[in-house]
Design a protein around this motif. Structure first.
Motif, PDB file in Angstrom:
ATOM      1  N   ARG A   1      -1.172   4.940  -0.363  1.00 30.61           N
ATOM      2  CA  ARG A   1      -2.342   4.907   0.502  1.00 30.61           C
ATOM      3  C   ARG A   1      -2.041   5.565   1.844  1.00 30.61           C
ATOM      4  O   ARG A   1      -0.888   5.613   2.280  1.00 30.61           O
ATOM      5  N   PRO A   2      -3.063   6.080   2.551  1.00 32.44           N
ATOM      6  CA  PRO A   2      -2.833   6.755   3.838  1.00 32.44           C
ATOM      7  C   PRO A   2      -2.360   5.786   4.912  1.00 32.44           C
ATOM      8  O   PRO A   2      -2.538   4.570   4.809  1.00 32.44           O
ATOM      9  N   LEU A   3      -1.795   6.366   5.982  1.00 29.13           N
ATOM     10  CA  LEU A   3      -1.209   5.564   7.051  1.00 29.13           C
ATOM     11  C   LEU A   3      -2.250   4.674   7.741  1.00 29.13           C
ATOM     12  O   LEU A   3      -1.963   3.520   8.067  1.00 29.13           O
ATOM     13  N   GLY A   4      -3.449   5.217   7.962  1.00 30.65           N
ATOM     14  CA  GLY A   4      -4.481   4.426   8.630  1.00 30.65           C
ATOM     15  C   GLY A   4      -4.839   3.172   7.850  1.00 30.65           C
ATOM     16  O   GLY A   4      -5.061   2.103   8.439  1.00 30.65           O
ATOM     17  N   GLU A   5      -4.896   3.302   6.529  1.00 33.34           N
ATOM     18  CA  GLU A   5      -5.215   2.149   5.697  1.00 33.34           C
ATOM     19  C   GLU A   5      -4.079   1.130   5.714  1.00 33.34           C
ATOM     20  O   GLU A   5      -4.315  -0.085   5.697  1.00 33.34           O
ATOM     21  N   ILE A   6      -2.845   1.623   5.742  1.00 31.98           N
ATOM     22  CA  ILE A   6      -1.685   0.718   5.806  1.00 31.98           C
ATOM     23  C   ILE A   6      -1.691  -0.066   7.112  1.00 31.98           C
ATOM     24  O   ILE A   6      -1.491  -1.289   7.126  1.00 31.98           O
ATOM     25  N   GLU A   7      -1.940   0.612   8.215  1.00 34.09           N
ATOM     26  CA  GLU A   7      -1.993  -0.071   9.512  1.00 34.09           C
ATOM     27  C   GLU A   7      -3.154  -1.072   9.559  1.00 34.09           C
ATOM     28  O   GLU A   7      -3.030  -2.154  10.154  1.00 34.09           O
ATOM     29  N   GLY A   8      -4.266  -0.719   8.909  1.00 36.87           N
ATOM     30  CA  GLY A   8      -5.428  -1.611   8.889  1.00 36.87           C
ATOM     31  C   GLY A   8      -5.147  -2.908   8.158  1.00 36.87           C
ATOM     32  O   GLY A   8      -5.490  -3.995   8.637  1.00 36.87           O
TER      33      GLY A   8
ATOM     34  N   LEU B   1       0.821  -1.216   0.000  1.00 34.40           N
ATOM     35  CA  LEU B   1       0.000   0.000   0.000  1.00 34.40           C
ATOM     36  C   LEU B   1       0.851   1.260   0.000  1.00 34.40           C
ATOM     37  O   LEU B   1       0.401   2.314  -0.463  1.00 34.40           O
ATOM     38  N   VAL B   2       2.076   1.144   0.536  1.00 36.35           N
ATOM     39  CA  VAL B   2       2.987   2.297   0.481  1.00 36.35           C
ATOM     40  C   VAL B   2       3.299   2.639  -0.966  1.00 36.35           C
ATOM     41  O   VAL B   2       3.377   3.813  -1.356  1.00 36.35           O
ATOM     42  N   GLY B   3       3.453   1.614  -1.792  1.00 31.66           N
ATOM     43  CA  GLY B   3       3.804   1.831  -3.200  1.00 31.66           C
ATOM     44  C   GLY B   3       2.756   2.571  -3.988  1.00 31.66           C
ATOM     45  O   GLY B   3       3.072   3.223  -4.998  1.00 31.66           O
TER      46      GLY B   3
END
Length: 235
Positions: free
Chosen positions: A117-124, A112-114
């Protein structure tokens, strides 16, 4: 000299006889243990099946944890190096090459970093992947818990049925003797002992593997925090 020779003649055959008797006794004891086990009643067979199944699950889970729960201390360092250099694809490949649950979780976040995407979505997504990995680790552990409860009960059922048969025989024959009661009773208690042994093995394996999963959960949380620090601060 003659007396010494006569003494040796008497001693050597006696020693040979004692050695032969010892071997025979040892062989007899080993056979008796097996025959004694078979006297435990009809419940011995299902308990032995549960024993083999328990050993299979324990070995299979141990090999699985050895593969997926192995912590790669260089993983975060490699990911940090690639991400700080802007090489997202290289970081994702490094995580995929680890072949562990840690790598799968980190890889899900990098994917998702690539795409920004926002940080919240990455953590999710990393949390969901962690839950999936833990679910895979907990797979088949329920069987160990089930065996830990069932095996001792089967053993007690075997003992109780044996006691019922003993007293039924006494009521028919009207022959009460300590030998018949104690002999039949200790044979039937074999099923209880075997059931308890299998239950202890399954119970120990169940809780030991849960300890491994708890340790994995703690370590993976630390790695997720390190990964979030990398993508937010670059450190």
């Amino acid at each position: 000299m003659t007396n010494l020779f006569l003494l040796l003649q008497d001693t050597i055959p006696a020693a040979a006889t004692d050695s032969t008797a010892t071997v025979a006794t040892s062989t007899e004891e080993s056979v008796n243990y097996f025959s004694l086990l078979m006297k435990g009643g009809v419940m011995v067979a299902p308990i032995l099946l549960l024993l083999f199944f328990t050993l299979y699950v324990i070995i299979e889970r141990a090999l699985y944890y050895k593969k997926v729960a192995k912590e790669d201390t260089r993983l975060i360092d490699d990911v940090r190096t690639h991400l700080t250099s802007g090489k997202v694809d290289a970081a994702q490949m490094a995580a995929a090459r680890s072949g562990t649950a840690y790598g799968n979780i980190i890889e899900s976040g990098i994917s998702l970093v690539g795409i920004g995407r926002p940080l919240g979505e990455i953590e999710g997504i990393m949390e969901k992947t962690t839950n999936v990995e833990i679910g895979q680790m907990e797979k088949k552990l329920g069987w160990l818990g089930l065996v830990a409860g069932i095996a001792p009960i089967l053993g007690f059922i075997g003992t109780i049925s044996g006691v019922i048969k003993i007293f039924y025989t006494i009521s028919i024959t009207e022959n009460i003797s300590i030998g018949s009661i104690s002999g039949g009773l200790y044979e039937k208690m074999i099923s209880s002992g075997l059931g308890l042994i299998v239950g202890v093995i399954a119970y120990s394996g169940y809780h030991y593997f849960n300890m491994i999963i708890d340790d994995f959960s703690l370590k993976v949380q630390k790695q997720v925090i390190q990964f979030v620090n990398i993508i937010t601060t670059g450190k």
